[in-house]
Design an enzyme around this catalytic site. Structure first.
Site, mmCIF file in Angstrom:
data_model
loop_
_atom_site.group_PDB
_atom_site.id
_atom_site.type_symbol
_atom_site.label_atom_id
_atom_site.label_comp_id
_atom_site.label_asym_id
_atom_site.label_seq_id
_atom_site.Cartn_x
_atom_site.Cartn_y
_atom_site.Cartn_z
ATOM 1 N N GLU A 54 5.408 -16.972 -3.733
ATOM 2 C CA GLU A 54 6.110 -18.226 -3.452
ATOM 3 C C GLU A 54 5.237 -19.449 -3.739
ATOM 4 O OE1 GLU A 54 6.032 -15.602 -1.458
ATOM 5 O OE2 GLU A 54 8.096 -15.020 -1.037
ATOM 6 N N PHE A 116 12.780 -10.587 13.350
ATOM 7 C CA PHE A 116 12.041 -10.161 12.170
ATOM 8 C C PHE A 116 12.034 -11.277 11.126
ATOM 9 C CE2 PHE A 116 11.949 -8.065 7.936
ATOM 10 C CZ PHE A 116 10.640 -7.645 7.997
ATOM 11 N N GLN A 117 10.849 -11.608 10.655
ATOM 12 C CA GLN A 117 10.637 -12.665 9.652
ATOM 13 C C GLN A 117 11.172 -14.023 10.103
ATOM 14 O OE1 GLN A 117 11.807 -11.084 5.743
ATOM 15 N NE2 GLN A 117 9.715 -10.353 5.522
ATOM 16 N N LYS A 166 20.999 -17.475 7.926
ATOM 17 C CA LYS A 166 21.746 -16.492 7.144
ATOM 18 C C LYS A 166 23.239 -16.517 7.494
ATOM 19 C CE LYS A 166 21.175 -11.784 5.447
ATOM 20 N NZ LYS A 166 20.387 -10.543 5.564
ATOM 21 N N MET A 479 -17.841 -26.421 -9.132
ATOM 22 C CA MET A 479 -17.932 -27.715 -8.468
ATOM 23 C C MET A 479 -18.673 -27.597 -7.139
ATOM 24 S SD MET A 479 -17.445 -30.828 -8.747
ATOM 25 C CE MET A 479 -16.153 -31.433 -9.838
HETATM 26 C C1 LIG Z 1 -7.553 -23.581 -2.365
HETATM 27 C C2 LIG Z 1 -8.909 -24.194 -2.462
HETATM 28 N N1 LIG Z 1 -9.980 -23.601 -1.886
HETATM 29 C C3 LIG Z 1 -11.205 -24.139 -1.989
HETATM 30 C C4 LIG Z 1 -11.396 -25.308 -2.684
HETATM 31 C C5 LIG Z 1 -12.784 -25.935 -2.769
HETATM 32 N N2 LIG Z 1 -13.211 -25.972 -4.190
HETATM 33 C C6 LIG Z 1 -13.112 -27.076 -4.936
HETATM 34 S S1 LIG Z 1 -13.620 -26.852 -6.507
HETATM 35 C C7 LIG Z 1 -14.051 -25.263 -6.197
HETATM 36 C C8 LIG Z 1 -14.634 -24.398 -7.263
HETATM 37 C C9 LIG Z 1 -13.689 -24.097 -8.357
HETATM 38 O O1 LIG Z 1 -14.255 -23.094 -9.153
HETATM 39 P P1 LIG Z 1 -13.632 -22.771 -10.547
HETATM 40 O O2 LIG Z 1 -12.175 -22.574 -10.444
HETATM 41 O O3 LIG Z 1 -14.395 -21.674 -11.180
HETATM 42 O O4 LIG Z 1 -13.836 -24.133 -11.347
HETATM 43 P P2 LIG Z 1 -15.229 -24.788 -11.849
HETATM 44 O O5 LIG Z 1 -15.614 -25.814 -10.845
HETATM 45 O O6 LIG Z 1 -16.235 -23.708 -11.955
HETATM 46 O O7 LIG Z 1 -14.880 -25.396 -13.147
HETATM 47 C C10 LIG Z 1 -13.777 -24.929 -4.865
HETATM 48 C C11 LIG Z 1 -14.047 -23.628 -4.261
HETATM 49 C C12 LIG Z 1 -10.245 -25.911 -3.242
HETATM 50 N N3 LIG Z 1 -10.305 -27.085 -3.899
HETATM 51 N N4 LIG Z 1 -9.039 -25.334 -3.156
#
Ligand SMILES: Cc1ncc(C[n+]2csc(CCOP(=O)(O)OP(=O)(O)O)c2C)c(N)n1
Ligand SMILES: [Mg+2]
Lengths: 564, 166
Positions: A54, A116-117, A166, A479
């Site tokens: 979803e 349920f659900q 429902k 990042m």
């Molecule tokens: C759902 C979610 N969890 C954690 C983060 C924190 N976060 C921001 S950037 C990042 C790393 C992303 O890694 P990748 O997809 O490999 O991209 P890169 O920075 O290596 O290009 C994380 C964990 C987020 N933005 N979204």
């Protein structure tokens, strides 16, 4: 009962058709089964896209809404189906994306019994929706959907949720769809006051170093040509936010770059040098302002904004121009004098040259061994169409792709801005592509983010949407690793990934695939990707420990933007 | 500078509206000091009175966020001087505390006994918080078994009418 009565489930579908919805992104389950059953008879009038989760459904609806300007529709069952939509709702709310989300709910006599659900999705989604409602009676279905569409797309757009029990879906009722045009407690378009237009024009006409910032409000308000006309006349330099990107062609002479944490050097630095700051349809996100106590303090601020709650929320406006920016820009352009600001532009161009020398050159045409994300984008620019759509995930690749992709038309930039939702891009790219198969849709995604919604390769396979997936694989949650390097003494706590063979996965989903780990092969691979007619998966192994610059560290002022 | 504000909200009678309003406060970590809801002069339009101790900047933001709720018609905010307001307080006192001293206190505070039971009496006072609080302090020597105070109900002094916004 009379013969003309139909089931609530069919009323749901007929109402969506009446609203001109072309697609439903969804996933079935017990509490929404009557609607899926009704859908079976309407497949020629509305297309249902079965995602694999979803979350994928709602992000796909967001991608569709962002490029089409229409309301995205998604559907899920009660309980876990409904809760899986929440991230997308929060994302759509903060990024002002119009959505109608429909969820099934348990039988109304069971509400509140932990059936349920059963989950209180109206309660859970309250802070993540512009409006929501639970419908328990068949006669309330069509009015709720009509109200939902009106609220989702008008004013500052956003997601709405309609939760339908429902029993309401299976009950018989009359179908008579009346679109909703007005809600007495809701004023989506405050009237633009002429007196503030005069005050704004006076400030602008007397400004020595005026500076304009534009955000997604320009795109949402369909005010791109009004913005251009205003800039053409006033000669004011203009910079964009992440979500405003594309509202003005980057080839426009007044365009000076991008704002924010990883935006361009000049637009950030000179925010604290302008004398009049005109912000159009943007909300001074902290990623744009840095330390707000040291943000544009010297400037008089004119804020063109539709949402009254945004005025003075972060930055105090000397002249708040409340209302639709299309209207206010049209009024303003009449009152402003034709001008040029050559000396002021020189300051931008000088800093831009500095950024080119220190950062851009090395990013786009590196001489070191490892591949950079920037050079991948450079080759994409070489082959892409002018109106190609770039969908990015969240992380370093997002910032690099945004910095270097050449945006020439509006609604070509799709990303999760306010929420920064990893996993957004793959399903959003599917939704964007479905809107128009003839457009190039490129999904630039990281090795971390792709694994959050990788199952949507299946939805792309099933629809045969010719999405071009470009995986920039640095084997890191890049990042976060960058922050660990810069602010946590290189303590790389849980950011390195043992990745699967992405190519095998993509192949299993019938994508045409290609992997590149050497510079000599890159250009050719990108070229091949663009000529392939169908879903394509290009993995590029990039340098593991590259950083994105410029950067404004958290808590720093825009003037403290670092080039390295 | 923090001070006491009253936010007066006119809304449609829509399920969930109270939750949506309180979420605006909880999200920002702002305590609600008083909250009352009732129908207004217009049938179908509800009036919610919220008391907060905060800064003017914050109360403006709160009011705007409240108005952003689709079913909210209008939110006004006022300082105490701009409103006429009342609160009601009930005090439950054991029957054996009744003595001439208590009667004097009741007269002095313009309070009244609204119920007398076998074991206790209930005293009612309407007024501002300071006054009902004062009475509570005084009554403590008579052993207050229970005490409750309502949120404020308030009408505004400025002559603005909700009709303009319908
Ligand atoms: C759902 C979610 N969890 C954690 C983060 C924190 N976060 C921001 S950037 C990042 C790393 C992303 O890694 P990748 O997809 O490999 O991209 P890169 O920075 O290596 O290009 C994380 C964990 C987020 N933005 N979204
Ligand atoms: Mg990565």
């Amino acid at each position: 009962m009379n013969d003309s009565q139909i089931r609530g489930a069919e009323i749901v579908i007929k109402s969506l058709v009446a609203e001109n919805a072309k697609f439903i992104f969804g996933y079935p389950g017990g509490a929404i089964m009557p609607v899926y059953d009704a859908l079976y008879d309407y497949m020629d009038q509305i297309q249902h896209i079965l995602t694999r989760h979803e979350q994928g459904a709602i992000h796909a609806a967001q991608g569709y809404a962002r490029v089409s300007g229409k309301v995205g529709v998604c559907m899920a069952t009660s309980g876990p189906g409904a809760t899986n939509l929440i991230t997308g709702m929060a994302d759509a709310l903060i990024d002002s994306t119009p959505l109608v989300c429909i969820t099934g709910q348990v039988l109304s006599p069971l509400l509140g019994t932990d059936a349920f659900q059963e989950t209180d999705v109206v309660g859970i989604s309250m802070p993540a929706t512009k409006w929501n409602i639970q419908v328990r009676r068949v006669e309330d279905i069509a009015p709720a959907i009509a109200k939902g569409f009106h609220i989702a797309r008008s004013g500052r757009p956003g997601p709405v949720l309609i939760d339908i029990t429902k029993d309401a879906q299976v009950a018989l009722g009359d179908y008579n769809y009346v679109p909703c045009l007005n809600i007495r407690s809701y004023r989506p378009y405050p009237k633009v006051e002429d007196s503030v237009i005069d005050a704004a024009a006076e400030l602008i006409n007397n400004a020595k170093r005026p500076y304009l910032l534009y955000g997604q409000g320009v795109i949402l308000g369909k005010a791109e040509s009004q913005l251009k006309a205003f800039l053409d006349k006033t000669g004011i330099p203009a910079a964009c936010t992440l979500l405003g990107t594309g509202a003005l062609s980057e080839e426009h002479p007044n365009y000076v770059g991008k704002l924010g944490m990883h935006g361009n050097y000049a637009p950030n630095m000179l925010t604290n040098k302008c004398d009049v700051l005109i912000s159009v349809g943007m909300r001074f996100d902290d990623r744009v302002t840095g330390d707000v106590k040291r943000y544009a303090k010297q400037a008089k601020v004119i804020h063109l904004e539709l949402d009254p709650a945004e005025i003075n929320k972060i930055v105090k406006a000397d002249v708040p121009v409340l209302g639709d920016c299309k209207v206010s820009l049209e009024k303003l352009v009449e009152k402003v004098e034709k001008k040029e600001h050559p000396e002021w532009f020189k300051q931008f161009r000088a800093l831009e040259a500095e950024e080119k020398r220190v950062v851009v050159g090395n990013d786009l045409s590196p001489t070191k061994n490892g591949l950079t994300m920037g050079e991948v984008i450079r080759h994409i620019n070489e082959f892409k169409a002018d109106d190609a759509i770039l969908v990015t995930d969240v992380g370093q690749h997002q910032m690099v792709a945004w910095r270097y992709f050449e945006y020439k038309t509006s609604r070509t930039q799709v990303t999760s801005g306010g929420l920064g939702t990893m996993g957004f891009s793959l399903p959003a790219a599917l939704g964007a592509q479905l809107h128009d198969y003839s457009k190039e849709v490129i999904c630039v995604v990281g090795d971390g983010g792709i694994q959050m919604t990788i199952q949507e390769l299946g939805a792309i396979m099933q629809t045969k949407a010719p999405v071009k997936v470009v995986l920039l694989n640095n084997n890191f949650l890049g990042m976060v690793r960058q922050w660990q390097q810069l602010f946590f003494d290189k303590r790389y706590s849980f950011t390195e990934l043992d990745n699967p063979d992405f190519i095998k996965i993509a192949e299993a989903y019938n994508f045409k695939v290609q992997i590149v780990d050497e510079r000599v092969d890159l250009r050719q691979a990108v070229a091949e990707m663009f000529v392939h007619d169908g879903p394509y998966f290009l993995e590029v192994k990039v340098e593991k420990e590259d950083n994105v610059f410029p950067m404004i560290a958290t808590g720093s002022s825009v003037e403290e933007v670092r080039l390295k | 500078m923090k001070r006491r504000y009253t936010i007066s909200v006119f809304t449609e009678n829509f399920i969930g509206i109270l939750s949506r309003i309180t979420l605006i406060f909880t999200r920002r970590g702002i305590n609600i000091d008083g909250f009352t809801a009732s129908e207004s002069r217009e049938e179908g339009i509800y009036r919610i009175t919220i008391e907060v101790n905060t800064t003017e900047e914050q109360v403006i933001q709160l009011s705007r966020q409240i108005e952003k709720i689709i079913d909210v018609i209008k939110a006004f905010y006022y300082v105490d001087d701009e409103m006429v307001f009342q609160e009601i307080a009930l005090y439950k006192i054991p029957i054996d505390s009744i003595d001439p001293g208590l009667e004097k206190v009741i007269r002095q505070y313009n309070a009244k006994i609204i119920s007398a039971e076998k074991d206790f009496v209930v005293i009612e006072m309407t007024g501002h918080k300071e006054d009902t609080q004062d009475l509570l302090e005084v009554l403590k020597e008579f052993n207050v078994l229970e005490f409750v105070r309502s949120g404020r109900v308030a009408v505004a002094k400025p002559m603005v009418s909700i009709d303009k916004y319908l």
